[in-house]
Scaffold this active site. Structure first.
Site, PDB file in Angstrom:
ATOM      1  CB  CYS A 261      -0.899   0.010   1.234  1.00 24.37           C
ATOM      2  SG  CYS A 261      -2.124  -1.294   1.202  1.00 24.37           S
ATOM      3  CG  MET A 262       2.053   2.365   3.787  1.00 24.50           C
ATOM      4  SD  MET A 262       1.201   3.786   4.317  1.00 24.50           S
ATOM      5  CE  MET A 262       2.599   4.588   5.005  1.00 24.50           C
TER       6      MET A 262
END
Ligand code: NAD
Length: 419
Positions: A261-262
């Site tokens: 995600c990040m």
């Protein structure tokens, strides 16, 4: 058909979601393209740490969870939840090909009365601009014949206090009826559902959450570099600031961002913003600072070895922890992989130890026993619990601690060099 839910993608998001719905008395059919995952679920063997095999086996044996590669199974469900990967292309642009490929497969099977929800992280507008036209090509109309919504997944793998079941779920439908329908579905299995006015609001909510983390981590990563120059212990400063009971939230510096995600999601917004002549400068700056961290950490290892009168080239470097965060086995986008590559490029003799990650096939490495004796330098990249860091400091000639796992005082105390 009522009480029967299809989940497309049996990965980190899809499998825990299946477990939660099945435990709430719903019947779940998972659709996946991976023969290994299908065989594994059929045997009741979990490959996701948050779904214990004993639970999965019980639910599979009871007929509450099934799995297939055949999209025709979706004709028999009341709701289709899409939990597929949304990566970036080589040019760092959103790559929706997996999601849209699946939606093209769903469209000809779409039934009147069904609900479709996209759970994959993506830019605002995806559900309305990309999914709706493909699904409506079936001849069915959204709002009248079927319902369509977006609801972001917030699972934090390995976390036990906040799980898929008790983490509030944000839901935004194309029409108010779509939202209502999706809220009703999730309320069957999840504790809290928070409706918003549109899929765009729900899509941007997820991005805001990840951007918030990315920007704040970049801030402490930058501060860590300044602290290194000023010989101030950044961890001590963050710990002290965290004693303020209001107006401060603590983030930890580290060797860079990892996970699915990040490092990826914020750039979905950057890309979309360009359509509006808008530059998301915080996101770009945070990305720049965070992506530079493995390079900065390479410099720290080089300086630490130099202080011990050793060159990086030819030194034996043991990397401790390669998963992207502690106590999980996921190495996707892990900064450890970048750091290993950089160390190898400089001629270091790199090995690694990680109790959760047995092999790094692309690096041609397997986890070595935790034997410090031959290492010139131990680099703590991911601080799994259950490792005796005190013993490592006692045995190793030099430790570069990128996670404050050793709790050593100061930034450099001769033997332990902290980020
Ligand atoms: N992993 C997380 O912690 C997390 C947290 C929140 C949100 N998300 C988001 O959720 C989405 C899914 O992520 P994930 O981590 O679960 O991915 P994943 O790679 O673990 O799972 C995706 C699954 O889809 C399967 N698949 C691929 N193509 C398919 C197709 N055409 N039809 C059916 N199955 C197919 C794959 O075999 C895989 O099992 C992403 O958008 C991600 O950003 C992930």
């Amino acid at each position: 058909m009522p009480g029967r839910i299809g989940i497309v993608g049996a990965g980190y998001v899809g499998l825990p979601l299946a477990q939660v719905f099945a435990e709430a008395g719903q019947q779940v059919v998972l659709i996946d393209v991976s023969p290994q995952k299908i065989a594994s679920v059929e045997r009741g063997e979990s490959y996701i740490a948050d779904v214990p095999s004993e639970n999965l086996k019980r639910l599979v044996d009871a007929g509450s969870i099934g799995i297939t590669s055949d999209y025709d199974a979706l004709k028999e469900v009341e709701a289709i939840l899409i939990a597929l990967q949304t990566p970036l292309s080589a040019q760092r642009e959103p790559d929706l090909s997996i999601v849209l490929g699946a939606v093209h497969d769903i469209a000809p099977r779409l039934q009147k009365g069904q609900l479709v929800v996209l759970e994959s992280t993506t830019y605002p507008g995806t559900t309305r601009e990309q999914l709706q036209p493909v699904l409506e090509a079936s001849g069915l109309r959204v709002g009248d014949d079927f319902h369509l919504a977006f609801s972001p997944e917030r699972v934090d793998p390995g976390r036990e206090d906040w799980t898929t079941k008790n983490t509030p779920k944000v839901v935004g439908g194309i029409t108010p009826a779509c939202t209502e329908r999706a809220v009703e579905l999730y309320r069957r299995a999840l504790e809290t559902v928070h409706p918003v006015s549109s899929p765009e609001a729900a899509e941007l909510t997820k991005l805001l959450e990840n951007i918030f983390r990315s920007v704040n981590i970049a801030l402490v990563n930058e501060l860590a570099q300044l602290c290194d120059r000023m010989k101030i212990d950044v961890w001590e400063v963050i710990g002290a600031a965290a004693t303020k009971p209001f107006g401060f939230m603590s983030f930890q510096p580290g060797p860079g961002l990892g996970g699915h995600c990040m490092p990826i999601d914020p750039f979905y917004l950057t890309w979309k913003a360009r359509e509006y002549d808008f530059y998301t400068e915080f996101i770009e700056l945070a990305g720049k600072v965070n992506e530079n961290m493995p390079y900065w950490c390479l410099g720290k290892v080089t300086r630490a070895l130099n202080a011990h009168e050793r060159a990086l080239k030819g030194s034996k470097v043991l990397v401790l922890g390669v998963a992207y965060k502690s106590d999980i086995d996921d190495t996707r986008e892990s900064p450890a992989l970048k750091l290993i590559e950089l160390l190898q490029e400089e001629g270091a003799d790199v090995s690694y130890h990680d109790p959760y990650v047995g092999e790094l096939p692309e690096q041609g490495l397997s986890s070595a026993p935790l034997d410090i004796s031959g290492a010139d330098c131990v680099v703590i990249v991911t601080a799994h619990s259950g490792i005796d860091y005190e013993a490592i400091v006692a045995q190793a000639p030099l430790v570069v601690d990128l996670r404050n796992a050793t709790g050593a005082n100061g930034t450099e105390n001769g033997k332990v060099w902290k980020l």
